[in-house]
Design a protein around this motif. Structure first.
Motif, PDB file in Angstrom:
ATOM      1  N   LEU A   1      48.779  11.330   4.694  1.00 39.18           N
ATOM      2  CA  LEU A   1      47.940  11.135   5.218  1.00 39.18           C
ATOM      3  C   LEU A   1      48.108  10.040   5.787  1.00 39.18           C
ATOM      4  O   LEU A   1      46.551   9.436   7.245  1.00 39.18           O
ATOM      5  N   GLN A   2      47.814   8.509   5.862  1.00 43.09           N
ATOM      6  CA  GLN A   2      47.834   7.769   5.182  1.00 43.09           C
ATOM      7  C   GLN A   2      48.257   7.416   7.208  1.00 43.09           C
ATOM      8  O   GLN A   2      47.585   6.978   8.458  1.00 43.09           O
ATOM      9  N   THR A   3      49.834   7.720   7.502  1.00 41.12           N
ATOM     10  CA  THR A   3      49.769   7.421   8.668  1.00 41.12           C
ATOM     11  C   THR A   3      49.462   8.664   9.465  1.00 41.12           C
ATOM     12  O   THR A   3      48.740   8.132  11.036  1.00 41.12           O
ATOM     13  N   MET A   4      48.969  10.113   9.353  1.00 34.07           N
ATOM     14  CA  MET A   4      47.867  10.093  10.502  1.00 34.07           C
ATOM     15  C   MET A   4      47.002  10.241  10.989  1.00 34.07           C
ATOM     16  O   MET A   4      46.379   9.217  11.801  1.00 34.07           O
ATOM     17  N   GLN A   5      45.752   9.481   9.471  1.00 34.66           N
ATOM     18  CA  GLN A   5      44.929   9.070  10.208  1.00 34.66           C
ATOM     19  C   GLN A   5      45.156   7.153  11.222  1.00 34.66           C
ATOM     20  O   GLN A   5      44.679   7.356  12.374  1.00 34.66           O
ATOM     21  N   GLU A   6      46.467   6.282  10.997  1.00 34.45           N
ATOM     22  CA  GLU A   6      46.560   5.545  11.441  1.00 34.45           C
ATOM     23  C   GLU A   6      47.331   5.902  13.081  1.00 34.45           C
ATOM     24  O   GLU A   6      46.179   5.648  13.976  1.00 34.45           O
ATOM     25  N   ALA A   7      47.960   6.876  13.383  1.00 29.25           N
ATOM     26  CA  ALA A   7      47.989   7.768  14.753  1.00 29.25           C
ATOM     27  C   ALA A   7      47.565   8.387  15.162  1.00 29.25           C
ATOM     28  O   ALA A   7      46.747   8.263  16.800  1.00 29.25           O
ATOM     29  N   ILE A   8      46.504   9.392  15.004  1.00 27.16           N
ATOM     30  CA  ILE A   8      45.466   9.859  15.465  1.00 27.16           C
ATOM     31  C   ILE A   8      44.252   8.272  15.866  1.00 27.16           C
ATOM     32  O   ILE A   8      43.720   8.732  16.942  1.00 27.16           O
ATOM     33  N   ALA A   9      44.526   8.031  14.948  1.00 29.60           N
ATOM     34  CA  ALA A   9      42.783   6.381  15.651  1.00 29.60           C
ATOM     35  C   ALA A   9      43.096   6.341  16.418  1.00 29.60           C
ATOM     36  O   ALA A   9      42.903   5.762  17.581  1.00 29.60           O
ATOM     37  N   CYS A  10      44.792   6.074  16.652  1.00 30.72           N
ATOM     38  CA  CYS A  10      45.881   4.740  17.663  1.00 30.72           C
ATOM     39  C   CYS A  10      45.490   5.673  18.860  1.00 30.72           C
ATOM     40  O   CYS A  10      44.697   5.585  20.251  1.00 30.72           O
ATOM     41  N   PHE A  11      45.895   6.911  18.595  1.00 24.59           N
ATOM     42  CA  PHE A  11      45.486   8.458  20.704  1.00 24.59           C
ATOM     43  C   PHE A  11      44.040   8.139  20.480  1.00 24.59           C
ATOM     44  O   PHE A  11      44.220   7.788  22.029  1.00 24.59           O
ATOM     45  N   CYS A  12      43.363   8.339  19.589  1.00 21.51           N
ATOM     46  CA  CYS A  12      42.167   7.946  20.371  1.00 21.51           C
ATOM     47  C   CYS A  12      41.569   7.261  21.004  1.00 21.51           C
ATOM     48  O   CYS A  12      40.898   7.022  22.342  1.00 21.51           O
ATOM     49  N   VAL A  13      42.316   5.938  20.507  1.00 25.08           N
ATOM     50  CA  VAL A  13      41.556   4.822  21.088  1.00 25.08           C
ATOM     51  C   VAL A  13      42.415   4.521  23.532  1.00 25.08           C
ATOM     52  O   VAL A  13      41.782   4.146  23.624  1.00 25.08           O
ATOM     53  N   VAL A  14      43.778   4.946  22.900  1.00 24.46           N
ATOM     54  CA  VAL A  14      44.865   4.977  23.858  1.00 24.46           C
ATOM     55  C   VAL A  14      44.023   5.639  24.760  1.00 24.46           C
ATOM     56  O   VAL A  14      43.487   5.536  26.329  1.00 24.46           O
ATOM     57  N   VAL A  15      43.833   7.208  25.113  1.00 20.46           N
ATOM     58  CA  VAL A  15      42.388   7.720  25.676  1.00 20.46           C
ATOM     59  C   VAL A  15      41.412   7.499  26.226  1.00 20.46           C
ATOM     60  O   VAL A  15      41.084   7.267  26.828  1.00 20.46           O
ATOM     61  N   ASN A  16      40.683   6.608  24.982  1.00 24.55           N
ATOM     62  CA  ASN A  16      39.226   6.214  25.090  1.00 24.55           C
ATOM     63  C   ASN A  16      39.638   5.119  26.259  1.00 24.55           C
ATOM     64  O   ASN A  16      38.233   4.704  26.885  1.00 24.55           O
ATOM     65  N   LYS A  17      40.096   4.313  25.709  1.00 21.43           N
ATOM     66  CA  LYS A  17      40.317   2.724  26.647  1.00 21.43           C
ATOM     67  C   LYS A  17      41.779   2.639  27.883  1.00 21.43           C
ATOM     68  O   LYS A  17      40.905   1.837  28.961  1.00 21.43           O
TER      69      LYS A  17
END
Length: 430
Positions: A135-151
């Motif tokens: 779960l820890q890596t999934m949390q980091e991966a999705i959070a980072c994915f959304c930041v990339v798309v957002n920014k």
């Protein structure tokens, strides 16, 4: 978390300096990180050197000052973000994801190439997660994915498609699981999908995207025509009530915590209140401990959010100062969210105080963490907490009694005259 403490310390050093000194420190941090990244590329091993220690060091500096990593240096780090097969590789990936997530908001449009490459890597990590990551890596991966798309990439269609697919698969798996409640494969699938749905909801506000991007309205409406955040929250609550398995309920409750962090007003929803009332009234210490941990994490996250706003203010000294005109003309959304911490603590303070006296160390620790935050932030009347604090000073556990004593000292320094009037009640509770 010693890593986090060092990062906070470095940030405090920056915050306490003049603008000229901050620029000097920022330049020093940049040179240190550039040297560390060059060491990775050149593969110059020395005493105590490892890729993990090098990446961790960069992550600490980036946490304190996100803008020190350029898109060029970030691209240099990309090859180290790979499908992990060992625990060390997984830790390297987690730290890299934290680095990217922190530095991307400070990047300019020229980082588009880096954004596209990182987005492609992250999509693979999310769709085909590493078995060592959890779960820890999934949390980091999705959070980072959304930041990339957002920014950077603004390819929200990919986020919408991922959410739509996850919701469909989740509902299908939940229906099958109700027919086969002992199916361990379905159980694991539901736990993964429910996390993915909640994390997408937490890190990408598709309600706001719908407002800002009229061209995406039809795609978002294919998920739901109402609020996407409410839709995700509603799905999680329904699953919690429908699925009786304790491991699934624990996971769903944790995922609701993700949504609460991003959208605090969901915590005051009547459905949330009913669910939390039932949990506090139950005799199940595991689920009660999970709820206390969610409340603790929520309060910590709110505190961290204020710290992040302070860092953002430092990074943008040229921003206009003065009256917040949005709030002045009637946009009170921020006001509504700012009072949630206090409202939640005051509503559940009796249950939190009871939990602090339960003979269960995990529950006690979470309850005392919440009491500590409550006392330091002034979220409730100090006299409500004092009798339990004094009682905890008498327990055999030295660590717990020491924490209680420290909180008593804080209360005494702030409210000495009030405290003196409650000694009898304190003695009775103890």
């Amino acid at each position: 978390d010693r890593q986090g403490n060092v990062g906070d310390f470095l940030h405090k050093i920056m915050a306490d300096r003049s603008e000229k000194d901050r620029e000097v420190l920022k330049d020093q941090f940049t040179r240190i990180c550039d040297t560390l990244i060059d060491t990775l590329v050149d593969d110059k091993e020395g005493p105590g050197y490892s890729v993990l220690s090098c990446v961790r060091a960069v992550q600490i500096f980036v946490a304190a000052q996100p803008s020190i990593i350029s898109s060029g240096k970030a691209i240099t780090l990309l090859p180290y973000l790979k499908h992990a097969s060992t625990v060390e590789e997984q830790m390297i990936a987690d730290n890299l994801l934290r680095i990217f997530r922190a530095c991307i908001p400070a990047m300019t449009k020229t980082a588009a190439k880096f954004g596209q490459e990182l987005q492609s890597n992250l999509q693979v990590m999310i769709v085909k997660p590493s078995p060592t990551g959890g779960l820890q890596t999934m949390q980091e991966a999705i959070a980072c994915f959304c930041v990339v798309v957002n920014k950077l990439t603004h390819e929200f269609g990919r986020v919408i498609g991922l959410l739509k697919s996850c919701l469909a698969r989740l509902n299908d798996a939940a229906k099958k699981y109700q027919l086969e409640p002992t199916n361990a494969t379905l159980n694991r699938q539901i736990q993964l999908l429910v996390c993915m749905v909640a994390l997408i909801g937490e890190h990408c506000n598709l309600d706001k995207v719908r407002e800002d991007r009229p061209d995406l309205i039809s795609e978002i409406n294919a998920v739901t025509k109402s609020s996407v955040n409410e839709h995700i929250y509603g799905n999680l609550v329904k699953l919690y009530s429908r699925l009786g398995d304790l491991s699934l309920r624990n996971r769903i409750l944790q995922c609701l915590g993700f949504m609460f962090r991003a959208y605090p007003t969901l915590m005051t929803h009547p459905t949330s209140a009913d669910m939390m009332d039932q949990i506090f009234a139950s005799d199940d210490y595991d689920i009660k401990g999970k709820l206390l941990k969610i409340l603790q994490d929520f309060l910590s996250f709110e505190s961290a959010k204020h710290s992040a706003q302070e860092k953002a203010a430092l990074a943008d000294k040229g921003a206009a100062k003065g009256v917040d005109m949005e709030a002045f003309v009637g946009n009170t959304h921020g006001f509504a969210e700012s009072g949630v911490s206090s409202a939640i603590v005051q509503r559940y303070l009796p249950q939190i105080l009871d939990a602090a006296l339960v003979n269960n160390q995990q529950i006690q620790n979470s309850a005392v963490d919440i009491l500590g935050f409550t006392i330091k932030q002034g979220l409730a009347h100090p006299l409500q907490c004092l009798p339990v604090i004094v009682a905890l000073e008498t327990v055999d556990n030295q660590q717990l009694s020491g924490r209680a004593s420290a909180l008593h000292t804080i209360l005494h320094s702030k409210h000495a005259s009030l405290i003196h009037s409650r000694y009898l009640e304190c003695a009775q509770v103890a």
